[in-house]
Design a protein around this motif. Structure first.
Motif, PDB file in Angstrom:
ATOM      1  N   CYS A  42       0.960  -1.895  -0.306  1.00 22.62           N
ATOM      2  CA  CYS A  42      -0.291   0.116  -0.245  1.00 22.62           C
ATOM      3  C   CYS A  42       0.680   1.349   0.294  1.00 22.62           C
ATOM      4  CB  CYS A  42      -1.145   0.202   1.233  1.00 22.62           C
ATOM      5  SG  CYS A  42      -2.078  -1.199   0.981  1.00 22.62           S
ATOM      6  N   GLU A  43       1.320   0.919   0.893  1.00 21.59           N
ATOM      7  CA  GLU A  43       2.870   2.388   0.612  1.00 21.59           C
ATOM      8  C   GLU A  43       3.515   3.372  -0.605  1.00 21.59           C
ATOM      9  OE1 GLU A  43       5.217   2.287   4.062  1.00 21.59           O
ATOM     10  OE2 GLU A  43       3.376   3.048   5.929  1.00 21.59           O
ATOM     11  N   ASP A  44       3.098   1.234  -1.178  1.00 21.95           N
ATOM     12  CA  ASP A  44       4.547   1.574  -2.761  1.00 21.95           C
ATOM     13  C   ASP A  44       3.412   2.631  -3.534  1.00 21.95           C
ATOM     14  OD1 ASP A  44       7.051   0.579  -2.114  1.00 21.95           O
ATOM     15  OD2 ASP A  44       6.051  -1.579  -2.640  1.00 21.95           O
ATOM     16  N   HIS A  45       2.385   2.053  -3.176  1.00 20.87           N
ATOM     17  CA  HIS A  45       0.844   2.687  -3.986  1.00 20.87           C
ATOM     18  C   HIS A  45       0.713   4.654  -3.819  1.00 20.87           C
ATOM     19  CE1 HIS A  45       0.198  -0.918  -5.353  1.00 20.87           C
ATOM     20  NE2 HIS A  45      -0.094   0.012  -7.062  1.00 20.87           N
ATOM     21  N   GLY A  46       1.794   5.061  -2.031  1.00 23.18           N
ATOM     22  CA  GLY A  46       1.495   6.150  -1.858  1.00 23.18           C
ATOM     23  C   GLY A  46       0.602   6.102  -0.834  1.00 23.18           C
ATOM     24  N   TYR A  47       0.294   5.064  -0.318  1.00 26.67           N
ATOM     25  CA  TYR A  47      -1.425   5.563   0.126  1.00 26.67           C
ATOM     26  C   TYR A  47      -1.072   5.357   1.991  1.00 26.67           C
ATOM     27  CZ  TYR A  47      -4.053   4.237  -3.733  1.00 26.67           C
ATOM     28  OH  TYR A  47      -4.237   4.523  -4.743  1.00 26.67           O
ATOM     29  N   GLY A  48      -1.528   6.174   2.857  1.00 26.59           N
ATOM     30  CA  GLY A  48      -1.261   5.652   4.541  1.00 26.59           C
ATOM     31  C   GLY A  48      -2.394   4.789   4.883  1.00 26.59           C
ATOM     32  N   VAL A  49      -1.168   3.520   5.413  1.00 24.33           N
ATOM     33  CA  VAL A  49      -1.409   2.488   6.964  1.00 24.33           C
ATOM     34  C   VAL A  49      -1.876   3.115   7.955  1.00 24.33           C
ATOM     35  CG1 VAL A  49      -1.009   0.464   6.951  1.00 24.33           C
ATOM     36  CG2 VAL A  49      -0.186   1.268   4.887  1.00 24.33           C
ATOM     37  N   VAL A  50      -3.278   2.428   8.443  1.00 27.38           N
ATOM     38  CA  VAL A  50      -3.547   3.024   9.476  1.00 27.38           C
ATOM     39  C   VAL A  50      -3.191   2.391  10.819  1.00 27.38           C
ATOM     40  CG1 VAL A  50      -5.839   3.254  10.852  1.00 27.38           C
ATOM     41  CG2 VAL A  50      -6.446   4.308   8.696  1.00 27.38           C
ATOM     42  N   ARG A  51      -2.405   2.704  11.506  1.00 27.96           N
ATOM     43  CA  ARG A  51      -1.831   2.530  12.151  1.00 27.96           C
ATOM     44  C   ARG A  51      -2.508   2.024  13.842  1.00 27.96           C
ATOM     45  NH1 ARG A  51       1.545   2.755   9.060  1.00 27.96           N
ATOM     46  NH2 ARG A  51       4.069   3.011   9.285  1.00 27.96           N
ATOM     47  N   GLU A  52      -3.751   2.559  14.164  1.00 25.94           N
ATOM     48  CA  GLU A  52      -4.524   2.435  15.584  1.00 25.94           C
ATOM     49  C   GLU A  52      -5.472   1.092  15.331  1.00 25.94           C
ATOM     50  OE1 GLU A  52      -2.890   6.724  15.213  1.00 25.94           O
ATOM     51  OE2 GLU A  52      -3.943   5.388  13.530  1.00 25.94           O
ATOM     52  N   VAL A  56      -7.435 -19.029  13.607  1.00 26.83           N
ATOM     53  CA  VAL A  56      -8.205 -18.419  12.632  1.00 26.83           C
ATOM     54  C   VAL A  56      -8.394 -16.156  12.971  1.00 26.83           C
ATOM     55  CG1 VAL A  56     -10.810 -18.028  12.136  1.00 26.83           C
ATOM     56  CG2 VAL A  56      -9.797 -20.303  12.655  1.00 26.83           C
ATOM     57  N   VAL A  57      -8.163 -15.892  12.093  1.00 22.96           N
ATOM     58  CA  VAL A  57      -7.705 -14.491  12.182  1.00 22.96           C
ATOM     59  C   VAL A  57      -8.973 -13.223  11.011  1.00 22.96           C
ATOM     60  CG1 VAL A  57      -5.119 -14.381  13.116  1.00 22.96           C
ATOM     61  CG2 VAL A  57      -6.078 -14.789  10.640  1.00 22.96           C
ATOM     62  N   ALA A  58      -8.858 -12.430  12.056  1.00 23.77           N
ATOM     63  CA  ALA A  58      -9.371 -11.877  10.293  1.00 23.77           C
ATOM     64  C   ALA A  58      -8.761 -10.370  10.746  1.00 23.77           C
ATOM     65  CB  ALA A  58     -10.578 -11.009  11.323  1.00 23.77           C
ATOM     66  N   ILE A  59      -8.371 -10.653   9.069  1.00 28.16           N
ATOM     67  CA  ILE A  59      -7.369 -10.061   8.154  1.00 28.16           C
ATOM     68  C   ILE A  59      -7.705  -8.571   7.655  1.00 28.16           C
ATOM     69  CG2 ILE A  59      -5.292  -9.449   6.786  1.00 28.16           C
ATOM     70  CD1 ILE A  59      -4.327 -12.413   7.464  1.00 28.16           C
ATOM     71  N   GLU A  60      -7.740  -7.398   7.919  1.00 26.69           N
ATOM     72  CA  GLU A  60      -8.323  -6.605   7.476  1.00 26.69           C
ATOM     73  C   GLU A  60      -7.865  -4.949   7.199  1.00 26.69           C
ATOM     74  OE1 GLU A  60     -11.740  -4.550  10.358  1.00 26.69           O
ATOM     75  OE2 GLU A  60     -10.620  -6.192  11.367  1.00 26.69           O
ATOM     76  N   PRO A  61      -6.690  -4.824   5.811  1.00 26.06           N
ATOM     77  CA  PRO A  61      -6.277  -4.013   5.684  1.00 26.06           C
ATOM     78  C   PRO A  61      -7.160  -2.387   5.725  1.00 26.06           C
ATOM     79  CG  PRO A  61      -5.907  -5.648   4.072  1.00 26.06           C
ATOM     80  CD  PRO A  61      -6.789  -6.031   4.785  1.00 26.06           C
ATOM     81  N   MET A  62      -6.783  -1.502   6.345  1.00 23.87           N
ATOM     82  CA  MET A  62      -8.090   0.012   6.268  1.00 23.87           C
ATOM     83  C   MET A  62      -6.735   0.486   6.050  1.00 23.87           C
ATOM     84  SD  MET A  62      -9.652  -0.647  10.130  1.00 23.87           S
ATOM     85  CE  MET A  62      -7.496  -2.762  10.278  1.00 23.87           C
ATOM     86  N   ILE A  63      -6.791   1.260   4.485  1.00 26.90           N
ATOM     87  CA  ILE A  63      -5.698   1.900   4.088  1.00 26.90           C
ATOM     88  C   ILE A  63      -6.610   3.435   3.443  1.00 26.90           C
ATOM     89  CG2 ILE A  63      -4.602   1.920   1.863  1.00 26.90           C
ATOM     90  CD1 ILE A  63      -3.821  -0.401   4.408  1.00 26.90           C
ATOM     91  N   ALA A  70      -2.359   8.612   6.854  1.00 29.25           N
ATOM     92  CA  ALA A  70      -2.462   7.087   7.955  1.00 29.25           C
ATOM     93  C   ALA A  70      -3.379   7.997   8.671  1.00 29.25           C
ATOM     94  CB  ALA A  70      -1.157   6.921   8.248  1.00 29.25           C
ATOM     95  N   LYS A  71      -3.033   9.494   9.291  1.00 23.52           N
ATOM     96  CA  LYS A  71      -3.663   9.741  10.470  1.00 23.52           C
ATOM     97  C   LYS A  71      -5.333   9.826  10.556  1.00 23.52           C
ATOM     98  CE  LYS A  71       0.467  12.452  11.239  1.00 23.52           C
ATOM     99  NZ  LYS A  71       1.095  14.198  11.720  1.00 23.52           N
ATOM    100  N   ILE A  72      -5.591   9.624  12.039  1.00 18.84           N
ATOM    101  CA  ILE A  72      -7.219   9.434  12.164  1.00 18.84           C
ATOM    102  C   ILE A  72      -7.551  10.211  12.884  1.00 18.84           C
ATOM    103  CG2 ILE A  72      -7.164   7.497  11.022  1.00 18.84           C
ATOM    104  CD1 ILE A  72      -7.428   5.866  13.813  1.00 18.84           C
ATOM    105  N   LYS A  73      -8.877  10.377  13.221  1.00 18.96           N
ATOM    106  CA  LYS A  73      -9.526  11.033  14.504  1.00 18.96           C
ATOM    107  C   LYS A  73     -10.696  10.228  14.678  1.00 18.96           C
ATOM    108  CE  LYS A  73     -10.777  15.244  12.127  1.00 18.96           C
ATOM    109  NZ  LYS A  73     -11.359  16.289  11.701  1.00 18.96           N
TER     110      LYS A  73
END
Length: 273
Positions: free
Chosen positions: A154-164, A197-204, A209-212
């Motif tokens: 995702c970052e290679d495409h210039g997008y922000g990857v949510v951390r929180e 078992v996991v839920a994998i869920e990119p939020m891009i 990448a900053k949120i509120k």
């Protein structure tokens, strides 16, 4: 502590996941200009109950709705409202269901009418990153391997990857160990164990990448107001390989989309009814 599941329990989890999948497929036909997310929420609750399950989100952590509907700059946890969807919107619908004491939980970001090409690209890359991450959920790998793969793509495409906000383990509880961030370093974090078992869920995000969080105490939005995308699958580790329990098949069927993206993650042929 990671709670592994038996083969029988994984099949029960597949049932729960497929109820969510069918719910998203039903909603795919209803997501259109002029429809409100409260209307979608009511449809989803009735559909889940009609299929012998309970809404997984409703009442969980005092959640007031069956769906979490995040429109445009909303990243996740958007509460349904009476505001009609508009041409050009995107809406991430996150849904959960509880059946046989196990949860299903996954999400899809829908387009409403004529969506801008740059927003379409965000959705495409985010969904592609989901499968790139799933490929790393295998014997010998760790949490950081999944996160790194998603982050880099995702970052290679210039997008922000949510951390929180992160993915998570799934089972008799909606949120179990381990946390599954969409960023990380290879070889770091908890090691994957057969039967987990996991839920994998990119939020891009398209921009920062900053949120509120909004004043409703739920809705998370991008700080720069640019669109965000969210896709999620439930995945089990079976015979050392990832097996996707949920599916976008019903969404694609409703939208007339042909795709073989999930085939490599099926240990056996699934008959979709």
């Amino acid at each position: 502590m990671i709670i592994t599941k038996s083969a029988e329990e994984i099949e029960l989890m597949r049932e729960s996941a497929l109820i969510v999948s069918k719910t998203l497929g039903m909603l795919a036909k209803e997501v259109k200009e002029g429809v409100t997310t409260n209307q979608l929420d009511a449809l989803a609750e009735q559909f889940i109950r009609d299929h012998g399950a309970e809404p997984g989100f409703l009442g969980l952590y005092d959640c007031p709705s069956t769906l979490l509907t995040s429109v445009n700059e909303a990243v996740v946890h958007g509460l349904p409202t009476d505001k009609p969807l508009q041409d050009g919107d995107v809406v991430a619908i996150d849904c959960g269901a509880l059946k046989n004491e196990f949860y299903g939980d996954h999400a899809y970001t829908f387009e409403v009418g004529n969506v801008a090409e740059e927003t379409k690209k965000l959705l495409q890359v985010t969904k592609e990153s989901l499968y790139i991450g799933i490929r790393e959920f295998k014997k010998g790998n760790r949490v950081g391997d999944v996160g790194y793969a998603i982050q880099k793509y995702c970052e290679d495409h210039g997008y922000g990857v949510v951390r929180e906000l992160v993915g998570h383990g799934l089972g008799r509880k909606m949120h179990e160990d381990p946390e599954m961030p969409n960023y990380g370093r290879r070889g770091r974090g908890k090691k994957f164990i057969e039967g987990m078992v996991v839920a994998i869920e990119p939020m891009i995000n398209m921009g920062t990448a900053k949120i509120k969080q909004l004043k409703d105490g739920w809705t998370i939005v991008t700080r720069d107001g640019k669109p965000s995308a969210h896709f999620e699958h439930d995945v089990a580790l079976v015979n050392g390989k990832p097996e996707v329990l949920s599916t976008f098949h019903y969404v694609y069927e409703a939208l007339g989309i042909e795709s073989d993206e999930e085939n490599e993650f099926r240990a056996k042929e699934i008959v979709f009814d």
